[in-house]
Design a protein around this motif. Structure first.
Motif, mmCIF file in Angstrom:
data_model
loop_
_atom_site.group_PDB
_atom_site.id
_atom_site.type_symbol
_atom_site.label_atom_id
_atom_site.label_comp_id
_atom_site.label_asym_id
_atom_site.label_seq_id
_atom_site.Cartn_x
_atom_site.Cartn_y
_atom_site.Cartn_z
ATOM 1 N N ALA A 1 0.813 -1.218 0.000
ATOM 2 C CA ALA A 1 0.000 0.000 0.000
ATOM 3 C C ALA A 1 0.846 1.268 0.000
ATOM 4 O O ALA A 1 0.424 2.295 -0.550
ATOM 5 C CB ALA A 1 -0.934 -0.009 1.213
ATOM 6 N N THR A 2 2.035 1.203 0.604
ATOM 7 C CA THR A 2 2.852 2.406 0.731
ATOM 8 C C THR A 2 3.956 2.505 -0.313
ATOM 9 O O THR A 2 4.517 3.582 -0.523
ATOM 10 C CB THR A 2 3.503 2.479 2.124
ATOM 11 N N GLY A 3 4.306 1.391 -0.953
ATOM 12 C CA GLY A 3 5.362 1.433 -1.960
ATOM 13 C C GLY A 3 6.720 0.978 -1.474
ATOM 14 O O GLY A 3 7.705 1.078 -2.213
ATOM 15 N N ILE A 4 6.804 0.482 -0.241
ATOM 16 C CA ILE A 4 8.033 -0.154 0.226
ATOM 17 C C ILE A 4 8.002 -1.586 -0.294
ATOM 18 O O ILE A 4 7.056 -2.324 -0.041
ATOM 19 C CB ILE A 4 8.123 -0.141 1.769
ATOM 20 N N ARG A 5 9.051 -2.020 -1.028
ATOM 21 C CA ARG A 5 8.889 -3.207 -1.861
ATOM 22 C C ARG A 5 9.786 -4.391 -1.536
ATOM 23 O O ARG A 5 9.781 -5.390 -2.260
ATOM 24 C CB ARG A 5 9.104 -2.807 -3.328
ATOM 25 N N SER A 6 10.549 -4.315 -0.462
ATOM 26 C CA SER A 6 11.482 -5.404 -0.181
ATOM 27 C C SER A 6 11.388 -5.828 1.284
ATOM 28 O O SER A 6 11.482 -4.989 2.183
ATOM 29 C CB SER A 6 12.912 -4.960 -0.512
ATOM 30 N N MET A 7 11.219 -7.135 1.512
ATOM 31 C CA MET A 7 11.150 -7.679 2.866
ATOM 32 C C MET A 7 12.112 -8.854 3.010
ATOM 33 O O MET A 7 12.151 -9.747 2.170
ATOM 34 C CB MET A 7 9.732 -8.158 3.216
ATOM 35 N N GLU A 8 12.881 -8.826 4.077
ATOM 36 C CA GLU A 8 13.725 -9.966 4.462
ATOM 37 C C GLU A 8 13.052 -10.710 5.601
ATOM 38 O O GLU A 8 12.688 -10.114 6.612
ATOM 39 C CB GLU A 8 15.099 -9.495 4.926
ATOM 40 N N VAL A 9 12.878 -12.011 5.438
ATOM 41 C CA VAL A 9 12.378 -12.870 6.510
ATOM 42 C C VAL A 9 13.565 -13.654 7.058
ATOM 43 O O VAL A 9 14.175 -14.452 6.344
ATOM 44 C CB VAL A 9 11.283 -13.829 6.005
ATOM 45 N N SER A 10 13.904 -13.403 8.304
ATOM 46 C CA SER A 10 15.061 -14.059 8.908
ATOM 47 C C SER A 10 14.784 -15.546 9.124
ATOM 48 O O SER A 10 13.669 -15.951 9.499
ATOM 49 C CB SER A 10 15.391 -13.399 10.252
ATOM 50 N N LEU A 11 15.806 -16.360 8.916
ATOM 51 C CA LEU A 11 15.663 -17.805 9.090
ATOM 52 C C LEU A 11 15.702 -18.241 10.550
ATOM 53 O O LEU A 11 15.707 -19.443 10.827
ATOM 54 C CB LEU A 11 16.777 -18.532 8.317
ATOM 55 N N VAL A 12 15.695 -17.305 11.490
ATOM 56 C CA VAL A 12 15.771 -17.695 12.895
ATOM 57 C C VAL A 12 14.490 -18.381 13.373
ATOM 58 O O VAL A 12 14.515 -19.131 14.348
ATOM 59 C CB VAL A 12 16.072 -16.477 13.804
ATOM 60 N N GLY A 13 13.369 -18.155 12.737
ATOM 61 C CA GLY A 13 12.105 -18.769 13.148
ATOM 62 C C GLY A 13 11.944 -20.173 12.594
ATOM 63 O O GLY A 13 12.474 -20.502 11.527
ATOM 64 N N ASP A 14 11.206 -21.002 13.288
ATOM 65 C CA ASP A 14 11.000 -22.387 12.866
ATOM 66 C C ASP A 14 10.224 -22.487 11.552
ATOM 67 O O ASP A 14 10.376 -23.456 10.814
ATOM 68 C CB ASP A 14 10.252 -23.175 13.949
ATOM 69 N N HIS A 15 9.363 -21.488 11.278
ATOM 70 C CA HIS A 15 8.511 -21.550 10.091
ATOM 71 C C HIS A 15 8.926 -20.521 9.046
ATOM 72 O O HIS A 15 8.129 -20.120 8.198
ATOM 73 C CB HIS A 15 7.046 -21.325 10.490
#
Length: 212
Positions: free
Chosen positions: A32-46
């Motif tokens: 919705a805002t135009g921020i287009r990049s997300m990193e999901v850290s592998l520290v979580g089990d899922h």
């Protein structure tokens, strides 16, 4: 010659230890805002399941990458989940960088000293993550670029809406901001309006023209 890194968005939201519901709400507000990049850290089990789900839901709208990639095994399971880029708090071996390039994803290892950075660039890293960036002054980036040239820098670690401009002015092309850029109460309550308001503070820094 234009590289794949040239079209990478300026701002990346770094998500660590968040629920699937929180991740999807943040992703929706990013679109919705135009921020287009997300990193999901592998520290979580899922984490890989979340990466796959986000890639499927927001294909063509967001770049979803994996963070805290520490090994070739991490790289392989991240790419299998659909990650478009691999970020790490440490250096990559040649095996990880070569694998990323074979799969058409960006390799973004960390480097802090000139020796570390030169080694990663020599191995073919697409972008160097300077981490923890806020422990170093923006002038440190200028000092690095004096002998090493205008290499692609991503600053991560303590970067926020208040100090990001000083690092961009000093030569960083990209910045990663952790979920500390959001108010904890907004995340806990799944408050879409509050999350969007926090993201709107970063929109003015989003300068890259990415082809998603």
């Amino acid at each position: 010659m234009k590289t794949k890194a040239d079209s990478f968005p300026t701002v990346t939201v770094i998500a660590r230890n968040l629920s699937s519901e929180q991740l999807h709400l943040i992703a929706e507000q990013m679109v919705a805002t135009g921020i287009r990049s997300m990193e999901v850290s592998l520290v979580g089990d899922h984490a890989c399941e979340d990466i796959r789900s986000l890639c499927n839901e927001f294909e063509g709208q967001l770049l979803i990458g994996a963070g805290t990639v520490l090994s070739l095994e991490d790289a392989k399971r991240s790419v299998d989940a659909g990650a478009s880029f691999l970020l790490s708090p440490v250096q990559f071996g040649a095996d990880v960088i070569d694998y990323a390039h074979e799969c058409g994803v960006l390799a973004i290892p960390s480097g802090l000293t000139p020796t570390e950075i030169y080694k990663q660039l020599s191995l073919g890293a697409d972008i160097i993550k300077v981490f923890p960036a806020a422990r170093m002054t923006p002038a440190y980036l200028k000092d690095l670029r004096a002998p090493l040239g205008d290499f692609p820098i991503m600053v991560v670690g303590g970067i926020n809406a208040q100090n990001i401009q000083s690092y961009l002015d000093a030569g960083a092309r990209y910045a990663g901001l952790g979920t500390g850029c959001f108010r904890p109460e907004d995340l806990d309550a799944l408050d879409a309006a509050g999350i969007r308001q926090s993201l709107e503070m970063l929109v003015c820094y989003e300068r890259a023209q990415s082809s998603l």
